[in-house]
Design a protein around this motif. Structure first.
Motif, PDB file in Angstrom:
ATOM      1  N   ASN A 160       0.811  -1.217   0.000  1.00  8.80           N
ATOM      2  CA  ASN A 160       0.000   0.000   0.000  1.00  8.80           C
ATOM      3  C   ASN A 160       0.846   1.270   0.000  1.00  8.80           C
ATOM      4  N   PRO A 193       2.791   2.617  -2.588  1.00 11.16           N
ATOM      5  CA  PRO A 193       2.827   3.473  -3.784  1.00 11.16           C
ATOM      6  C   PRO A 193       1.837   4.635  -3.691  1.00 11.16           C
ATOM      7  N   ARG A 194       2.198   5.725  -4.418  1.00 11.24           N
ATOM      8  CA  ARG A 194       1.405   6.970  -4.336  1.00 11.24           C
ATOM      9  C   ARG A 194      -0.035   6.752  -4.762  1.00 11.24           C
ATOM     10  N   ASN A 195      -0.253   5.921  -5.767  1.00  7.57           N
ATOM     11  CA  ASN A 195      -1.620   5.737  -6.268  1.00  7.57           C
ATOM     12  C   ASN A 195      -2.513   5.012  -5.271  1.00  7.57           C
ATOM     13  N   LYS A 196      -1.908   4.319  -4.296  1.00  6.57           N
ATOM     14  CA  LYS A 196      -2.692   3.653  -3.264  1.00  6.57           C
ATOM     15  C   LYS A 196      -3.052   4.610  -2.133  1.00  6.57           C
ATOM     16  N   ARG A 197      -2.191   5.563  -1.855  1.00  3.96           N
ATOM     17  CA  ARG A 197      -2.401   6.482  -0.728  1.00  3.96           C
ATOM     18  C   ARG A 197      -2.010   7.899  -1.166  1.00  3.96           C
ATOM     19  N   PRO A 198      -2.748   8.473  -2.078  1.00  2.90           N
ATOM     20  CA  PRO A 198      -2.369   9.767  -2.672  1.00  2.90           C
ATOM     21  C   PRO A 198      -2.269  10.902  -1.649  1.00  2.90           C
ATOM     22  N   GLN A 222      10.444   5.478  -8.007  1.00  2.51           N
ATOM     23  CA  GLN A 222       9.001   5.264  -7.911  1.00  2.51           C
ATOM     24  C   GLN A 222       8.421   6.143  -6.810  1.00  2.51           C
ATOM     25  N   GLU A 223       7.334   6.864  -7.164  1.00  2.00           N
ATOM     26  CA  GLU A 223       6.677   7.710  -6.166  1.00  2.00           C
ATOM     27  C   GLU A 223       5.920   6.839  -5.156  1.00  2.00           C
ATOM     28  N   SER A 258       4.736   6.927  -0.630  1.00  3.31           N
ATOM     29  CA  SER A 258       3.970   7.769   0.301  1.00  3.31           C
ATOM     30  C   SER A 258       4.697   7.812   1.654  1.00  3.31           C
TER      31      SER A 258
END
Length: 642
Positions: free
Chosen positions: A342, A344-349, A382-383, A385
């Protein structure tokens, strides 16, 4: 009370034919009639004063006859004039009167289990050839009551930074040191300190048959068990609901002591049996194996309420892992960048945002002029969080560690112990530090006095850890085998209240002078660890001697001529044993003079009433003892008298 209740029973029933067979008392018939509540028999028995006083209790105005105790008296054959035991010489683990091979439930049973051991604990008592007298708790109740009555305190002084001075009162919160027999001293303290002690630590004689130990360390096995039992039963009454007792011992009696302590404190209140490494190299003098450790049995008064604390890591090798800021201790914890599926940025913007690092080394989630770097949660391109939301980071901004490398900046959480505390850890059942060495304890005394004045002293570091895991500041610590006063010295430096009891004369050559040095701010032992600067006070008092003073003079006599000078004082001033035929003794002085010196000493000590070794508090105002006004006032202050 009659010395032998069986004689009383025989007289009472002398005219009742059914209770006699071949001129012997038919005990079993008496027991059967008692079981059937024969009113005539019970009335005859209870009309006797001795039996009534011993076996009848007054409960809320109702008289209750302890019939089972009386039947036990009749059932068992082995009687002494003052005592009895169910087994003459067998010691073992039993349940319901049967030995272990008959039953799987284990309790400890031994001769004299229902007795109080008379006399002292010093090596000089070996004059009596370890032929100790045991008072049964039922048959010899009056003797026990006299023996254990509260005693008078004398030679009272208060020690502080200005030295010793006389006092005529005592505050409950005073530290207290008592010289005298520890069983009698404990009975004198039991009302004042009932249910109030947080930690009892004792290091009693180990029963090793060792000649180098200053206590009587050559007890018969049953005698040792009785000696310890009498004191542990009493100690339990001193413990608070949260209280802990720690008993140090070795293999000689550890197994029996564990079962004995189970009976007294309850198996459900057993905490642990700690192994403490006292000699890492091992004692090469021991048979087959080089001994390295001793044991500390730990029990609570009530396990559900028991309080334990963790050990500080101060001055430990683990402390180097920690840093310190204005809040307290910390070390580097987890990276603030999240990991896992969880992360990665797309999971927890909402957890992807910049953190700004400024020239002064501070960070913020707000962009201001002059920031030095903008930090983003990016891993290998990789972005990702952050673990914290912006608001959480701002609240905990002082709990972030900034680590800079040549090409990157990483942020970590500060991992803290409880705020304001040192780093700590749960103590292990195998306890070892180099400072626990028994040689270290001996050297601490040697360094204090510039000479070797005491053997086998426990090191201050060991006692410090015991006190730290069981008490807080102002709690009361009791040690009634005080020895060189290690427990009291450490408690004093750690701001705990303490009580110490010691019978041996070195109390005034080692123990009290050591505590004086503590008040003066000595820097040995744990002083630097706890930043000890000196101060505080303690009250010293002695149990007032009666026959004990004569016993001391008899023991110290080195020739028959010296000893003969004590005889007149013994006969004129001593309280004599009621069993002694005074006229017979005075008429057989020729035979007495032909005895060896040690045998003469034994005879003279036996003439004295050992129940009257010390003066009872009830006699404090008797002019024959010449107590000072200050001493009388102090005793009334202590006991709450007029």
């Amino acid at each position: 009370m009659s010395a032998n209740i069986l004689d009383e029973i025989s007289k009472i029933l002398s005219g009742v034919e059914k209770y006699w067979i071949n001129e012997k008392l038919a005990k079993q018939i008496i027991i059967e009639d008692l079981r059937n509540n024969d009113t005539k028999l019970i009335s005859k028995l209870l009309a006797n004063k001795s039996i009534n006083e011993t076996y009848v209790q007054d409960i809320d105005g109702y008289k209750v006859f302890d019939k089972e105790a009386f039947i036990s008296l009749l059932r068992y054959k082995n009687y002494w004039q003052d005592s009895y035991t169910k087994y003459a010489n067998k010691i073992g683990l039993t349940a319901e009167g049967k030995y272990l091979n008959y039953n799987s439930d284990v309790v400890l049973n031994f001769p004299f289990k229902d007795c109080v051991l008379e006399g002292g604990m010093t090596k000089e008592d070996s004059i009596l050839k370890n032929d100790e007298k045991f008072y049964n708790e039922v048959i010899a109740k009056e003797e026990i009551d006299t023996l254990l009555a509260p005693k008078v305190f004398t030679n009272i002084k208060k020690y502080n930074i200005e030295g010793p001075h006389v006092v005529d009162n005592i505050d409950y919160k005073e530290n207290l040191i008592i010289k005298g027999n520890n069983l009698l001293a404990l009975h004198s303290l039991k009302e004042k300190y009932k249910d109030s002690i947080k930690l009892i630590y004792i290091d009693p004689p180990y029963n090793t048959n060792g000649d180098s130990f200053v206590y009587n360390d050559r007890f018969n096995h049953s005698t040792w068990l009785t000696f310890i039992k009498n004191r542990l039963e009493l100690a339990k009454n001193f413990m608070s609901d949260e209280g802990i007792i720690m008993i140090q011992c070795d293999d000689n009696e550890q197994a029996y002591l564990k079962v004995l302590a189970d009976e007294i404190f309850g198996r459900e209140n057993f905490i642990n049996n700690l192994a403490v490494i006292m000699n890492l190299k091992g004692n090469q003098d021991q048979f087959a194996f080089a001994g390295t450790h001793e044991y500390v049995l730990v029990y609570s008064k009530n396990k559900e309420k028991a309080e334990f604390y963790q050990l500080s890591l101060k001055n430990s090798e683990k402390l180097e892992q920690w840093n310190q800021d204005e809040i307290g201790f910390y070390k580097k914890g987890a990276n603030l960048k999240a990991t896992g599926v969880n992360a990665p940025r797309n999971k927890r913007p909402n957890l992807f945002y910049p953190i700004f690092l400024y020239e002064d080394g501070t960070i913020s989630t707000t962009e201001k002029n002059g920031y030095k770097e903008k930090i983003l949660p990016i891993t290998n391109g990789q972005e990702m969080s952050w673990r914290w939301q912006k608001s959480t980071l701002e609240r905990n901004i002082k709990d972030v560690i900034i680590v800079k490398t040549d090409d990157n900046v990483n942020l970590y959480k500060k991992q803290r112990p409880e705020v304001g505390d040192l780093p700590s850890h749960k103590p292990k059942t195998l306890m070892y530090k180099p400072a626990y060495s028994s040689g270290n304890g001996t050297n601490q005394i040697k360094n204090l006095f510039k000479e070797k004045k005491f053997n086998f002293a426990k090191p201050e570091e060991l006692i410090k850890d015991f006190i730290e895991i069981t008490t807080k500041e102002k709690d009361i610590v009791l040690d009634f085998f005080m020895g060189s006063a290690t427990t009291q010295a450490v408690a004093h430096k750690m701001n705990r209240q303490y009580i110490g009891i010691e019978q041996m004369d070195y109390i005034n050559a080692v123990s009290v002078p050591r505590l004086q040095k503590v008040i003066e701010g000595e820097q040995g032992g744990i002083s630097k660890d706890v930043d000890w600067q000196g101060g505080g006070s303690f009250v010293y008092a002695e149990l007032a001697k009666e026959n004990q003073e004569i016993v001391d003079r008899i023991i110290s006599s080195s020739t028959k001529e010296e000893l003969s000078q004590q005889i007149d004082k013994l006969l004129n001033d001593g309280v004599l044993n009621y069993e002694v035929d005074f006229d017979k003794f005075t008429n057989t002085k020729k035979e007495f003079s032909e005895l060896e010196l040690e045998d003469q000493k034994e005879v003279l000590i036996r003439i004295l009433d050992n129940n009257q070794l010390y003066v009872n508090y009830s006699d404090v105002e008797d002019s024959v003892y010449n107590f000072t006004e200050d001493e009388i006032a102090f005793n009334h202050s202590f006991y709450g008298g007029v």
